[in-house]
Design a protein around this motif. Structure first.
Motif, PDB file in Angstrom:
ATOM      1  N   ASP A 117      27.742 -27.190 -21.090  1.00 33.86           N
ATOM      2  CA  ASP A 117      29.086 -27.107 -21.711  1.00 33.86           C
ATOM      3  C   ASP A 117      29.971 -26.085 -21.011  1.00 33.86           C
ATOM      4  O   ASP A 117      29.000 -25.125 -20.728  1.00 33.86           O
ATOM      5  N   GLU A 118      30.871 -26.134 -20.747  1.00 35.44           N
ATOM      6  CA  GLU A 118      31.765 -25.369 -20.062  1.00 35.44           C
ATOM      7  C   GLU A 118      32.217 -24.151 -21.219  1.00 35.44           C
ATOM      8  O   GLU A 118      32.451 -22.673 -20.704  1.00 35.44           O
ATOM      9  N   ARG A 119      32.194 -24.190 -22.151  1.00 36.84           N
ATOM     10  CA  ARG A 119      32.670 -23.080 -23.142  1.00 36.84           C
ATOM     11  C   ARG A 119      31.498 -22.113 -23.550  1.00 36.84           C
ATOM     12  O   ARG A 119      30.298 -22.565 -23.082  1.00 36.84           O
ATOM     13  N   SER A 120      31.593 -21.252 -24.105  1.00 37.71           N
ATOM     14  CA  SER A 120      30.578 -20.301 -24.544  1.00 37.71           C
ATOM     15  C   SER A 120      29.454 -20.699 -25.616  1.00 37.71           C
ATOM     16  O   SER A 120      30.126 -21.407 -26.304  1.00 37.71           O
ATOM     17  N   PRO A 121      28.121 -20.495 -25.505  1.00 41.83           N
ATOM     18  CA  PRO A 121      27.354 -21.129 -26.209  1.00 41.83           C
ATOM     19  C   PRO A 121      27.864 -20.996 -27.813  1.00 41.83           C
ATOM     20  O   PRO A 121      27.365 -21.536 -28.453  1.00 41.83           O
ATOM     21  N   PHE A 122      28.405 -19.580 -28.101  1.00 40.84           N
ATOM     22  CA  PHE A 122      28.850 -19.432 -29.382  1.00 40.84           C
ATOM     23  C   PHE A 122      29.872 -20.309 -29.684  1.00 40.84           C
ATOM     24  O   PHE A 122      30.363 -20.381 -31.102  1.00 40.84           O
ATOM     25  N   GLU A 123      30.637 -21.076 -28.837  1.00 43.88           N
ATOM     26  CA  GLU A 123      31.493 -21.898 -29.366  1.00 43.88           C
ATOM     27  C   GLU A 123      30.977 -23.349 -29.266  1.00 43.88           C
ATOM     28  O   GLU A 123      31.800 -24.107 -29.820  1.00 43.88           O
ATOM     29  N   VAL A 124      30.053 -23.740 -28.929  1.00 48.74           N
ATOM     30  CA  VAL A 124      29.394 -24.818 -29.046  1.00 48.74           C
ATOM     31  C   VAL A 124      28.696 -25.266 -30.239  1.00 48.74           C
ATOM     32  O   VAL A 124      27.752 -24.345 -30.734  1.00 48.74           O
ATOM     33  N   PRO A 125      28.428 -26.279 -30.886  1.00 48.16           N
ATOM     34  CA  PRO A 125      27.981 -26.481 -32.226  1.00 48.16           C
ATOM     35  C   PRO A 125      26.306 -26.481 -31.842  1.00 48.16           C
ATOM     36  O   PRO A 125      25.970 -26.815 -30.902  1.00 48.16           O
ATOM     37  N   ARG A 126      25.545 -25.765 -32.799  1.00 47.08           N
ATOM     38  CA  ARG A 126      24.389 -25.411 -32.609  1.00 47.08           C
ATOM     39  C   ARG A 126      23.534 -26.790 -32.354  1.00 47.08           C
ATOM     40  O   ARG A 126      22.282 -26.656 -31.741  1.00 47.08           O
TER      41      ARG A 126
ATOM     42  N   GLY B  21      18.062  -6.660 -36.176  1.00 45.13           N
ATOM     43  CA  GLY B  21      19.060  -7.288 -37.112  1.00 45.13           C
ATOM     44  C   GLY B  21      19.226  -8.801 -36.885  1.00 45.13           C
ATOM     45  O   GLY B  21      18.483  -9.302 -36.188  1.00 45.13           O
ATOM     46  N   PRO B  22      20.068  -9.540 -37.583  1.00 45.42           N
ATOM     47  CA  PRO B  22      20.093 -11.132 -37.553  1.00 45.42           C
ATOM     48  C   PRO B  22      20.718 -11.381 -36.282  1.00 45.42           C
ATOM     49  O   PRO B  22      21.242 -11.007 -35.608  1.00 45.42           O
ATOM     50  N   TYR B  23      20.190 -12.728 -36.110  1.00 47.24           N
ATOM     51  CA  TYR B  23      20.661 -13.390 -35.016  1.00 47.24           C
ATOM     52  C   TYR B  23      22.041 -13.639 -34.884  1.00 47.24           C
ATOM     53  O   TYR B  23      22.796 -13.554 -33.591  1.00 47.24           O
ATOM     54  N   ALA B  24      22.735 -13.710 -35.826  1.00 50.65           N
ATOM     55  CA  ALA B  24      24.211 -13.785 -35.825  1.00 50.65           C
ATOM     56  C   ALA B  24      24.967 -12.403 -35.296  1.00 50.65           C
ATOM     57  O   ALA B  24      26.141 -12.656 -34.663  1.00 50.65           O
ATOM     58  N   ASP B  25      24.398 -11.590 -35.206  1.00 53.09           N
ATOM     59  CA  ASP B  25      24.850 -10.177 -34.658  1.00 53.09           C
ATOM     60  C   ASP B  25      24.503 -10.049 -33.069  1.00 53.09           C
ATOM     61  O   ASP B  25      24.751  -9.013 -32.576  1.00 53.09           O
ATOM     62  N   GLU B  26      23.699 -10.989 -32.683  1.00 51.02           N
ATOM     63  CA  GLU B  26      23.318 -10.740 -30.922  1.00 51.02           C
ATOM     64  C   GLU B  26      24.686 -10.707 -30.215  1.00 51.02           C
ATOM     65  O   GLU B  26      24.263 -10.165 -28.937  1.00 51.02           O
ATOM     66  N   PRO B  27      25.667 -11.313 -30.485  1.00 50.27           N
ATOM     67  CA  PRO B  27      26.728 -11.177 -29.504  1.00 50.27           C
ATOM     68  C   PRO B  27      26.983  -9.809 -29.134  1.00 50.27           C
ATOM     69  O   PRO B  27      27.301  -9.403 -27.916  1.00 50.27           O
ATOM     70  N   ALA B  28      26.975  -8.836 -30.044  1.00 47.16           N
ATOM     71  CA  ALA B  28      27.058  -7.396 -29.537  1.00 47.16           C
ATOM     72  C   ALA B  28      26.086  -6.776 -28.668  1.00 47.16           C
ATOM     73  O   ALA B  28      26.428  -6.202 -27.838  1.00 47.16           O
ATOM     74  N   SER B  29      25.071  -7.200 -28.847  1.00 48.65           N
ATOM     75  CA  SER B  29      23.943  -6.568 -27.973  1.00 48.65           C
ATOM     76  C   SER B  29      24.163  -7.435 -26.583  1.00 48.65           C
ATOM     77  O   SER B  29      23.868  -6.843 -25.426  1.00 48.65           O
ATOM     78  N   LEU B  30      24.467  -8.565 -26.826  1.00 50.40           N
ATOM     79  CA  LEU B  30      24.672  -9.376 -25.317  1.00 50.40           C
ATOM     80  C   LEU B  30      25.600  -8.566 -24.711  1.00 50.40           C
ATOM     81  O   LEU B  30      25.483  -8.736 -23.098  1.00 50.40           O
ATOM     82  N   ALA B  31      26.851  -8.262 -25.319  1.00 54.65           N
ATOM     83  CA  ALA B  31      28.077  -7.819 -24.710  1.00 54.65           C
ATOM     84  C   ALA B  31      27.499  -6.276 -23.895  1.00 54.65           C
ATOM     85  O   ALA B  31      27.924  -5.933 -22.902  1.00 54.65           O
ATOM     86  N   GLU B  32      26.441  -5.628 -24.515  1.00 54.33           N
ATOM     87  CA  GLU B  32      26.035  -4.510 -23.975  1.00 54.33           C
ATOM     88  C   GLU B  32      25.139  -4.817 -22.683  1.00 54.33           C
ATOM     89  O   GLU B  32      25.590  -4.010 -21.727  1.00 54.33           O
ATOM     90  N   MET B  33      24.357  -5.829 -22.738  1.00 51.73           N
ATOM     91  CA  MET B  33      23.795  -6.389 -21.743  1.00 51.73           C
ATOM     92  C   MET B  33      24.695  -6.835 -20.316  1.00 51.73           C
ATOM     93  O   MET B  33      24.617  -6.378 -19.307  1.00 51.73           O
TER      94      MET B  33
ATOM     95  N   MET C 251      14.814  -7.593 -38.666  1.00 50.76           N
ATOM     96  CA  MET C 251      14.466  -8.583 -37.759  1.00 50.76           C
ATOM     97  C   MET C 251      14.461  -7.804 -36.441  1.00 50.76           C
ATOM     98  O   MET C 251      15.423  -7.227 -36.258  1.00 50.76           O
ATOM     99  N   ARG C 252      13.374  -8.251 -35.422  1.00 49.37           N
ATOM    100  CA  ARG C 252      13.574  -7.691 -34.100  1.00 49.37           C
ATOM    101  C   ARG C 252      13.315  -8.872 -33.068  1.00 49.37           C
ATOM    102  O   ARG C 252      12.447  -9.686 -33.154  1.00 49.37           O
ATOM    103  N   THR C 253      14.234  -8.800 -32.240  1.00 47.62           N
ATOM    104  CA  THR C 253      14.302  -9.788 -31.083  1.00 47.62           C
ATOM    105  C   THR C 253      14.531  -9.281 -29.676  1.00 47.62           C
ATOM    106  O   THR C 253      15.518  -8.327 -29.506  1.00 47.62           O
ATOM    107  N   ILE C 254      13.806  -9.390 -28.651  1.00 49.69           N
ATOM    108  CA  ILE C 254      13.899  -9.143 -27.236  1.00 49.69           C
ATOM    109  C   ILE C 254      14.900  -9.719 -26.660  1.00 49.69           C
ATOM    110  O   ILE C 254      14.653 -11.160 -26.725  1.00 49.69           O
ATOM    111  N   LEU C 255      16.214  -9.696 -26.177  1.00 45.04           N
ATOM    112  CA  LEU C 255      17.076 -10.505 -25.438  1.00 45.04           C
ATOM    113  C   LEU C 255      16.800 -10.212 -24.068  1.00 45.04           C
ATOM    114  O   LEU C 255      16.484  -8.849 -23.525  1.00 45.04           O
TER     115      LEU C 255
END
Length: 176
Positions: A63-72, A124-136, A167-171
């Protein structure tokens, strides 16, 4: 740098090819197809007698949209368990568990190479990943790097963890 380590701030890392068990599918994380695929991976891993390792997922959307805009339920994934070097007998292990775990028929032995990546440890929770992805993304922009592969997550926490703060996740994002 080892496969299961990352700093708490974005960093550039390099990884050699790895091999393991994989299942490709589509659907919501935690949904029926996802759960059956995770169960199949761990069943085959157990039949191999290999040490248990953290579950990994490489994710994308068509999809051309951001993954966060696409239904899971429209998300695609390659789920992965890394095998120790020299592991073999995957086909036999699949056949051994398949009668009780039909999804095991979809388990494959694969090798993939990410090479150069930007990665970080997300707490932290998966829902907070966008902030980490923005840092990346900021590090990638500062270094003149471009995405060169699928978004990759390594789930270091116990899947039954009830406290999102633990929760700990390597991105990890392959780059060029």
């Amino acid at each position: 740098m080892t496969w299961y380590e990352a700093a708490e701030k974005p960093e550039i890392a390099e990884f050699d090819p790895v091999s393991g068990l994989a299942v490709t599918g589509r659907g919501e994380p935690g949904g029926a197809a996802y759960g059956a695929s995770v169960g199949a991976l761990y069943a085959v891993m157990g039949a191999l007698g290999a040490p248990m390792v953290p579950l990994e997922g490489r994710w994308w959307v068509e999809d051309e949209r951001s993954p966060f805009e696409v239904p899971r339920d429209e998300w695609w994934w390659h789920l992965f368990l890394r095998l120790p070097d020299g592991a073999d007998g995957v086909g036999e292990a699949v056949e051994q568990v398949r009668p009780g775990v039909p999804a095991a028929a979809r388990v494959q032995h694969v090798t993939f190479a990410e090479g150069r990546c930007v990665q970080m440890l997300h707490r932290g929770p998966y829902a907070d990943e966008p902030a980490s992805l923005a840092e990346m993304a900021a590090l990638m922009a500062a270094e003149g790097l471009a995405v060169n592969g699928l978004h990759h997550e390594i789930y270091l926490s116990d899947p039954s963890e009830q406290d999102p703060g633990k929760m700990r996740t390597i991105l990890r994002q392959p780059v060029r």
